[in-house]
Design a protein around this motif. Sequence first.
Motif, short mmCIF file in Angstrom:
data_model
loop_
_atom_site.label_atom_id
_atom_site.label_comp_id
_atom_site.label_asym_id
_atom_site.label_seq_id
_atom_site.Cartn_x
_atom_site.Cartn_y
_atom_site.Cartn_z
N LEU A 117 3.79 7.96 -3.00
CA LEU A 117 2.47 8.32 -2.48
C LEU A 117 1.93 7.15 -1.66
O LEU A 117 1.89 6.02 -2.17
N PRO A 118 1.51 7.39 -0.43
CA PRO A 118 0.84 6.31 0.29
C PRO A 118 -0.49 6.02 -0.40
O PRO A 118 -1.20 6.97 -0.75
N ALA A 119 -0.81 4.76 -0.61
CA ALA A 119 -2.07 4.42 -1.26
C ALA A 119 -3.22 5.00 -0.46
O ALA A 119 -3.17 5.05 0.76
N VAL A 120 -4.24 5.48 -1.16
CA VAL A 120 -5.46 5.90 -0.47
C VAL A 120 -6.41 4.72 -0.57
O VAL A 120 -6.88 4.35 -1.66
N ALA A 121 -6.65 4.10 0.57
CA ALA A 121 -7.43 2.87 0.59
C ALA A 121 -8.09 2.72 1.95
O ALA A 121 -7.76 3.40 2.91
N PHE B 161 0.80 -1.22 0.00
CA PHE B 161 0.00 0.00 0.00
C PHE B 161 0.84 1.28 0.00
O PHE B 161 0.47 2.27 0.59
N VAL B 162 1.99 1.18 -0.66
CA VAL B 162 2.74 2.39 -0.98
C VAL B 162 2.92 2.39 -2.49
O VAL B 162 3.30 1.38 -3.07
N ASN B 163 2.59 3.51 -3.10
CA ASN B 163 2.79 3.64 -4.55
C ASN B 163 4.08 4.41 -4.80
O ASN B 163 4.29 5.47 -4.23
N VAL B 164 4.93 3.83 -5.65
CA VAL B 164 6.16 4.51 -6.05
C VAL B 164 6.15 4.60 -7.57
O VAL B 164 5.83 3.61 -8.26
N TYR B 165 6.45 5.77 -8.07
CA TYR B 165 6.43 6.00 -9.51
C TYR B 165 7.80 6.50 -9.96
O TYR B 165 8.44 7.29 -9.27
N VAL B 166 8.23 6.02 -11.14
CA VAL B 166 9.40 6.60 -11.79
C VAL B 166 8.85 7.39 -12.97
O VAL B 166 8.21 6.81 -13.86
N ASN B 167 9.07 8.69 -12.93
CA ASN B 167 8.46 9.59 -13.91
C ASN B 167 6.95 9.34 -13.92
O ASN B 167 6.32 9.58 -12.91
N ASP C 61 -7.12 4.08 -7.86
CA ASP C 61 -6.30 3.54 -8.94
C ASP C 61 -4.95 4.27 -8.91
O ASP C 61 -4.92 5.51 -8.84
N SER C 62 -3.84 3.54 -8.97
CA SER C 62 -2.53 4.16 -8.72
C SER C 62 -2.20 5.23 -9.76
O SER C 62 -1.60 6.26 -9.43
N MET C 63 -2.59 5.02 -11.01
CA MET C 63 -2.26 6.02 -12.04
C MET C 63 -3.14 7.26 -11.92
O MET C 63 -2.67 8.38 -12.11
N GLU C 64 -4.41 7.05 -11.59
CA GLU C 64 -5.30 8.21 -11.40
C GLU C 64 -4.84 9.00 -10.17
O GLU C 64 -4.86 10.24 -10.17
N HIS C 65 -4.42 8.28 -9.16
CA HIS C 65 -3.90 8.90 -7.93
C HIS C 65 -2.74 9.85 -8.28
O HIS C 65 -2.74 11.02 -7.89
N LEU C 66 -1.77 9.34 -9.04
CA LEU C 66 -0.61 10.17 -9.42
C LEU C 66 -1.05 11.40 -10.22
O LEU C 66 -0.63 12.52 -9.95
N ARG C 67 -1.93 11.17 -11.19
CA ARG C 67 -2.38 12.27 -12.05
C ARG C 67 -3.07 13.36 -11.24
O ARG C 67 -2.78 14.55 -11.40
#
Lengths: 118, 164
Positions: free
Chosen positions: A85-89, A56-62, B58-64
């Motif tokens: 971003l910590p997941a919102v759940a 429940f942690v989101n990590v993004y590259v670009n 949704d992880s992509m919507e969250h980022l956006r």
Amino acid sequence: MAIEVRIPTILRSYTGGAKVVDGTGDTLADLLNDLDSRHGGLRGRLITDTGTLHRFVNVYVNDEDVRFLGALDAKLSDGDSVTILPAVAGGAFGFAAAAAISSHSAAAASRHGAVAVR
Amino acid sequence: MYVLSIDRSIIDAIVAHARRDHPDEACGVVAGPVGSDTPTRHIPMDNAARSMTFYEFDSMEHLRVWREMDDRDEEPVVIYHSHTATEAYPSRTDVSFAGEPGAHYLLVSTREPDSEEIRSFRIVDGVVTEEPVRVVEAGVDPHAVQSYMFGQSPATVDYECSGR
């Protein structure tokens, strides 16, 4: 050049309040080790005892979710931007879900770990 | 003491979203200017879990959406979701996952077909604190002396400066 890392509010206690910090590393795992050397404890909020990213942690590259880039093995280059971003759940399914999280946090952390669980 | 002040039209939109997705849980955000504590922009989100007992952005919507807020100097003032068969009170799961200490966590229960229960909470370090919800009527500045007439023209117009 370095890799820019965007830190969510809840983890800024590890970065002295900074919203953006710089780090280096060829992979996400390397980057998190590098960050942890200056911001002790940060890595432990993102990675489970078994060494995988918390579910429940989101990590993004670009613009990509690292789950689609090999998770901790995701390759990084100078100039990349990493966002955490910590997941919102949540939800009404309190008992079973919370019990699953607390009792399996070590064994099944890759599936059920949560950033905010103590 | 905390209080959530929120516009009637936004509450109505959140309730409509929760009703639309019932019996699945609905979720979303109301953004507002950083530091204002004022929710102004309603953003309904997809429940990626599509579940009656769980929600997850949704992880992509969250980022956006989070990037968009950053670009507009906004922050998530309200994070809301619905409980569709239980009360509008944070579950242990909700508390475990609450990752925005500055946000008002708004819960809507749609278990009753004819009425909604709407409650708001702060969730910081696992501690839940309920706060009152103050519904503000849309677009009305309490200090302005003005009335609106929608969909019709006034029969007479009395401008302040015209009475000579």
